[in-house]
Design an enzyme around this catalytic site. Structure first.
Site, mmCIF file in Angstrom:
data_model
loop_
_atom_site.group_PDB
_atom_site.id
_atom_site.type_symbol
_atom_site.label_atom_id
_atom_site.label_comp_id
_atom_site.label_asym_id
_atom_site.label_seq_id
_atom_site.Cartn_x
_atom_site.Cartn_y
_atom_site.Cartn_z
ATOM 1 N N SER B 201 0.837 -1.208 0.000
ATOM 2 C CA SER B 201 0.000 0.000 0.000
ATOM 3 C C SER B 201 0.870 1.256 0.000
ATOM 4 O O SER B 201 0.535 2.262 -0.616
ATOM 5 C CB SER B 201 -0.930 0.006 1.212
ATOM 6 O OG SER B 201 -0.190 0.200 2.396
ATOM 7 N N ARG B 205 0.157 3.484 -3.186
ATOM 8 C CA ARG B 205 -0.540 4.760 -2.969
ATOM 9 C C ARG B 205 0.103 5.859 -3.807
ATOM 10 O O ARG B 205 -0.566 6.593 -4.527
ATOM 11 C CB ARG B 205 -0.473 5.128 -1.487
ATOM 12 C CG ARG B 205 -1.160 6.442 -1.173
ATOM 13 C CD ARG B 205 -1.079 6.765 0.303
ATOM 14 N NE ARG B 205 -1.791 5.790 1.112
ATOM 15 C CZ ARG B 205 -1.206 4.862 1.843
ATOM 16 N NH1 ARG B 205 0.112 4.806 1.892
ATOM 17 N NH2 ARG B 205 -1.912 4.022 2.536
ATOM 18 N N ASN B 209 -1.555 7.540 -7.313
ATOM 19 C CA ASN B 209 -1.815 8.974 -7.423
ATOM 20 C C ASN B 209 -1.098 9.581 -8.609
ATOM 21 O O ASN B 209 -1.682 10.353 -9.377
ATOM 22 C CB ASN B 209 -1.382 9.682 -6.138
ATOM 23 C CG ASN B 209 -2.481 9.685 -5.106
ATOM 24 O OD1 ASN B 209 -3.396 10.484 -5.180
ATOM 25 N ND2 ASN B 209 -2.404 8.761 -4.178
#
Lengths: 156, 277
Positions: B201, B205, B209
């Site tokens: 994660s 992440r 993005n």
């Protein structure tokens, strides 16, 4: 979205960059920051100290001023007292001198009066004798009646 | 890119999402292939970041700082404060705080490549014969997972360093549920899941993005590329300017925020490695 050896290369670069930062970037900047912090702290402490010093100096100056004023007041009072004393003394001295002068003048006047009186007596005696001489002419011997004349002189 | 005819929208996007690879990658995972563009941009930007900071550090003054020094000091103090609040061992902070600074600056710079016009560097590359180029290294899963893997290694390193190998093993098998031998496999699998989830994660992440941001820049660029002299295409061209401006301004927030989040999670995970459960 393919996984390949880029991942491991990135991993290695990651550690190299972190090591480099730890070695050459972080310590000097942190040192500068800490130094500046302590400089600022010192400056603030110095400013505080200066403020207290100023207060102390002001208090001391006020004290000195008050003391000087007191001393000058004392001096002035002393001088006034002394001046008055001198004046009194001078006045007394003057009075004494005047009195002495008066006494002396009175004495002298007395003596002069006495002398004048005596001179007058002599003159009167002479005049009396002369008068008597004229009246008596030959009948009266000056030498013979000297006693009588002296007696008369003393009575005057 | 084929110069003879204008690419279709999907050709354009696919082309822009292709890496410059050392060899053709056919499977999803192939450890013999490199992304040359990702490595180039991440390394160049990383070196740029740390060398600029190192130059500044070499002549950092404890007196009145210049503007640039003050700016760097703001970042460093921010990182130092966060590190102090999260990692409680001063000994570990000697490495972890500079690491967090590196992560923040490096990721910020790599993310900031998103703000360079999306076609500028690839077209310049095409002019000198480089056909594929992706300039945003953090929009490459390899880069972000590489970094989060680095954080995982540090977590393991500090776990062993602080608690000892035995202590760490004890923790792996007895938390979170308890020390009963029957619970050991459950605990261990929970811990493994936790480590994998954290790492994946962490990397995903940032990647997600930046990938999405880059894709939107490409879609916006398609609007401008639609220019053909007609009224409709003219409106699209104006739409490109408006949307591109808005998205770029919004992205200033995203790139900073994502760099900050990655840095904070790095600190948090390493901080957790220091704590006994």
């Amino acid at each position: 979205m393919n996984l390949n050896a880029t991942l491991f290369a990135q991993l290695v670069v990651f550690f190299i960059l972190a090591w480099f930062t730890m070695k050459f970037v972080w310590p000097p900047i942190m040192k500068a920051l800490d130094e500046r912090a302590s400089k600022i702290a010192d400056g603030l402490a110095a400013a505080d100290k200066a403020k207290t010093d100023l207060q102390l100096a002001e208090r001391r100056a006020t004290d000195e001023l008050r003391k000087a004023r007191e001393t000058s007041n004392e001096l002035r009072a002393g001088a006034e007292r002394q001046g008055a004393q001198v004046l009194d003394e001078a006045r007394a001295e003057a009075a004494r001198i005047v009195a002495a002068a008066r006494t002396a003048a009175e004495g002298e006047a007395g003596v002069a009066a006495q002398r004048a009186k005596e001179a007058l007596r002599d003159q009167v005696a002479l005049l009396a004798v002369a008068g008597a001489e004229r009246i008596l002419r030959k009948e009266i011997d000056a030498a013979k009646h000297a006693d009588l004349l002296n007696q008369l002189k003393a009575e005057l | 890119m084929a110069a003879e005819h204008a690419p279709t929208a999907s050709e354009y996007i696919v082309h822009h999402l292709s890496f410059l690879t050392s060899a053709k990658q056919t499977s999803l995972v192939d450890w013999s292939v490199f992304h040359i563009d990702t490595l180039f941009y991440s390394t160049i930007l990383g070196l740029l970041g740390v060398f600029v900071m190192a130059r500044l550090a070499a002549r950092a003054t404890s007196g009145v700082p210049g503007r640039f020094q003050a700016a760097v000091e703001i970042i460093i103090e921010m990182v130092a404060d966060q590190a102090k609040g999260i990692v409680h061992s001063p000994e570990s902070r000697k490495f972890v705080a500079p690491l967090a600074l590196t992560v923040f600056v490096w990721i910020f710079l790599m993310n900031a490549m998103d703000l360079v016009p999306v076609d500028l560097l690839p077209m310049a590359g095409a002019a000198v014969g480089i056909d594929y180029m992706r300039v945003v290294a953090t929009a490459d899963l390899n880069a972000t997972l590489g970094m989060s893997l680095g954080v995982l290694l540090l977590c393991i390193y500090y776990s062993i360093k602080i608690k000892g190998f035995g202590g760490w093993m004890h923790e792996l098998f007895t938390t979170p549920f308890g020390a009963h031998p029957l619970l050991w496999p459950v605990n261990f699998s929970m811990q493994m899941i936790e480590y994998v989830a954290k790492t994946v994660s962490h990397g995903m992440r940032l990647f997600g993005n930046m990938y999405a941001g880059e894709l939107i820049f490409m879609l916006i660029a398609l609007m401008g590329a639609a220019w053909a002299g007609t009224l409709g295409s003219g409106l699209l061209w104006i739409g490109h300017i408006i949307a591109g401006t808005i998205w770029a301004i919004f992205h200033i927030l995203i790139i900073t925020l994502q760099a900050f989040i990655f840095m904070m999670l790095t600190l948090v995970y390493i901080g957790q490695a220091h704590e006994s459960h």
